[in-house]
Scaffold this motif. Structure first.
Motif, PDB file in Angstrom:
ATOM      1  N   LEU A 100      40.350  26.161  32.176  1.00  0.00           N
ATOM      2  CA  LEU A 100      41.597  25.487  31.815  1.00  0.00           C
ATOM      3  C   LEU A 100      42.786  26.292  32.317  1.00  0.00           C
ATOM      4  O   LEU A 100      42.857  27.502  32.114  1.00  0.00           O
ATOM      5  CB  LEU A 100      41.696  25.328  30.293  1.00  0.00           C
ATOM      6  N   GLN A 101      43.706  25.596  32.966  1.00  0.00           N
ATOM      7  CA  GLN A 101      44.939  26.230  33.420  1.00  0.00           C
ATOM      8  C   GLN A 101      46.115  25.394  32.946  1.00  0.00           C
ATOM      9  O   GLN A 101      46.217  24.221  33.283  1.00  0.00           O
ATOM     10  CB  GLN A 101      44.969  26.341  34.938  1.00  0.00           C
ATOM     11  N   ILE A 102      46.975  26.000  32.163  1.00  0.00           N
ATOM     12  CA  ILE A 102      48.212  25.348  31.741  1.00  0.00           C
ATOM     13  C   ILE A 102      49.325  26.100  32.459  1.00  0.00           C
ATOM     14  O   ILE A 102      49.593  27.268  32.162  1.00  0.00           O
ATOM     15  CB  ILE A 102      48.394  25.384  30.214  1.00  0.00           C
ATOM     16  N   ALA A 103      49.935  25.432  33.427  1.00  0.00           N
ATOM     17  CA  ALA A 103      50.914  26.093  34.276  1.00  0.00           C
ATOM     18  C   ALA A 103      52.237  26.333  33.560  1.00  0.00           C
ATOM     19  O   ALA A 103      52.886  27.357  33.758  1.00  0.00           O
ATOM     20  CB  ALA A 103      51.142  25.268  35.542  1.00  0.00           C
ATOM     21  N   ARG A 104      52.643  25.401  32.727  1.00  0.00           N
ATOM     22  CA  ARG A 104      53.952  25.541  32.094  1.00  0.00           C
ATOM     23  C   ARG A 104      54.019  24.666  30.852  1.00  0.00           C
ATOM     24  O   ARG A 104      53.524  23.549  30.855  1.00  0.00           O
ATOM     25  CB  ARG A 104      55.034  25.120  33.081  1.00  0.00           C
ATOM     26  N   LEU A 105      54.635  25.177  29.827  1.00  0.00           N
ATOM     27  CA  LEU A 105      54.903  24.409  28.624  1.00  0.00           C
ATOM     28  C   LEU A 105      56.381  24.036  28.608  1.00  0.00           C
ATOM     29  O   LEU A 105      57.214  24.758  29.174  1.00  0.00           O
ATOM     30  CB  LEU A 105      54.561  25.223  27.376  1.00  0.00           C
ATOM     31  N   PRO A 106      56.736  22.953  27.956  1.00  0.00           N
ATOM     32  CA  PRO A 106      58.158  22.609  27.856  1.00  0.00           C
ATOM     33  C   PRO A 106      58.905  23.649  27.029  1.00  0.00           C
ATOM     34  O   PRO A 106      58.323  24.358  26.203  1.00  0.00           O
ATOM     35  CB  PRO A 106      58.153  21.250  27.157  1.00  0.00           C
ATOM     36  N   ASP A 107      60.207  23.741  27.265  1.00  0.00           N
ATOM     37  CA  ASP A 107      61.039  24.639  26.466  1.00  0.00           C
ATOM     38  C   ASP A 107      60.955  24.223  25.005  1.00  0.00           C
ATOM     39  O   ASP A 107      60.970  23.027  24.685  1.00  0.00           O
ATOM     40  CB  ASP A 107      62.502  24.575  26.928  1.00  0.00           C
ATOM     41  N   LEU A 108      60.861  25.211  24.145  1.00  0.00           N
ATOM     42  CA  LEU A 108      60.780  24.945  22.712  1.00  0.00           C
ATOM     43  C   LEU A 108      62.175  24.660  22.160  1.00  0.00           C
ATOM     44  O   LEU A 108      63.163  25.193  22.666  1.00  0.00           O
ATOM     45  CB  LEU A 108      60.164  26.136  21.988  1.00  0.00           C
ATOM     46  N   PRO A 109      62.248  23.852  21.130  1.00  0.00           N
ATOM     47  CA  PRO A 109      63.555  23.602  20.512  1.00  0.00           C
ATOM     48  C   PRO A 109      64.132  24.889  19.938  1.00  0.00           C
ATOM     49  O   PRO A 109      63.387  25.808  19.577  1.00  0.00           O
ATOM     50  CB  PRO A 109      63.240  22.605  19.387  1.00  0.00           C
ATOM     51  N   PRO A 110      65.430  24.967  19.811  1.00  0.00           N
ATOM     52  CA  PRO A 110      66.058  26.160  19.221  1.00  0.00           C
ATOM     53  C   PRO A 110      65.500  26.440  17.824  1.00  0.00           C
ATOM     54  O   PRO A 110      65.278  25.531  17.038  1.00  0.00           O
ATOM     55  CB  PRO A 110      67.547  25.789  19.138  1.00  0.00           C
ATOM     56  N   GLY A 111      65.233  27.707  17.565  1.00  0.00           N
ATOM     57  CA  GLY A 111      64.739  28.121  16.253  1.00  0.00           C
ATOM     58  C   GLY A 111      63.240  27.948  16.071  1.00  0.00           C
ATOM     59  O   GLY A 111      62.716  28.200  14.994  1.00  0.00           O
ATOM     60  N   ALA A 112      62.523  27.518  17.128  1.00  0.00           N
ATOM     61  CA  ALA A 112      61.075  27.309  17.026  1.00  0.00           C
ATOM     62  C   ALA A 112      60.332  28.410  17.766  1.00  0.00           C
ATOM     63  O   ALA A 112      60.838  28.991  18.723  1.00  0.00           O
ATOM     64  CB  ALA A 112      60.696  25.953  17.618  1.00  0.00           C
ATOM     65  N   GLU A 113      59.110  28.697  17.303  1.00  0.00           N
ATOM     66  CA  GLU A 113      58.224  29.591  18.033  1.00  0.00           C
ATOM     67  C   GLU A 113      56.879  28.901  18.176  1.00  0.00           C
ATOM     68  O   GLU A 113      56.479  28.101  17.325  1.00  0.00           O
ATOM     69  CB  GLU A 113      58.078  30.943  17.337  1.00  0.00           C
ATOM     70  N   LEU A 114      56.184  29.191  19.253  1.00  0.00           N
ATOM     71  CA  LEU A 114      54.902  28.554  19.534  1.00  0.00           C
ATOM     72  C   LEU A 114      53.845  29.063  18.566  1.00  0.00           C
ATOM     73  O   LEU A 114      53.665  30.275  18.403  1.00  0.00           O
ATOM     74  CB  LEU A 114      54.477  28.840  20.979  1.00  0.00           C
ATOM     75  N   SER A 115      53.170  28.151  17.903  1.00  0.00           N
ATOM     76  CA  SER A 115      52.086  28.505  17.003  1.00  0.00           C
ATOM     77  C   SER A 115      50.770  28.528  17.777  1.00  0.00           C
ATOM     78  O   SER A 115      50.050  29.518  17.772  1.00  0.00           O
ATOM     79  CB  SER A 115      52.012  27.500  15.853  1.00  0.00           C
TER      80      SER A 115
END
Length: 138
Positions: free
Chosen positions: A112-127
């Motif tokens: 699996l290759q995920i090249a890029r994730l969308p920008d997170l909304p302000p105040g959010a962190e990736l879980s």
């Protein structure tokens, strides 16, 4: 000396800091007793427990699976709004889901290759990022 399913289940509960009640030990033994990872639904685990003559209610199975997740022993994989699986493998990895049989199993993470994730909304962190690859027969 080989460890029994009950011993493995009890050790697994201890790693999560959970008290080893009779129901938790019985369900943990079914989940990790043979040392293999599992993907189960609450209904599937309830059926396994019933066949093993472990007296637990379906509500207890649901509550226990949630407690296992909260303790960091399992993760929930939501396939759709009405179906969740509980996975004893805790590293980040994708899944294959067969739509016709409702079987969920691990997909090769190294492919699996995920090249890029969308920008997170302000105040959010990736879980975490869940990847479920749906399959149907050709």
């Amino acid at each position: 000396m080989a460890r029994t399913a009950i011993e493995r289940g009890t050790e697994w509960l201890a790693r999560g800091g959970l008290r080893p009640t009779r129901q938790r030990v019985a369900l943990a033994a079914l989940l990790v007793g043979d040392g293999n990872d599992r993907h189960v639904t609450a209904e599937g685990l309830f059926a396994l427990a019933t066949r093993a003559n472990d007296r637990v209610s379906l509500a207890t199975v649901y509550n226990t699976l949630r407690a296992f997740c909260e303790a960091g022993l399992m993760q929930e994989v939501v396939v759709d709004g009405a179906r969740s699986y509980f996975d004893t493998r805790m590293d980040d990895h994708p899944h294959f889901f067969w739509e016709d049989t409702a079987d969920l199993f691990d997909a090769p993470a190294e492919q699996l290759q995920i090249a890029r994730l969308p920008d997170l909304p302000p105040g959010a962190e990736l879980s975490r990022v869940d990847v479920v690859i749906r399959l149907r027969r050709a």
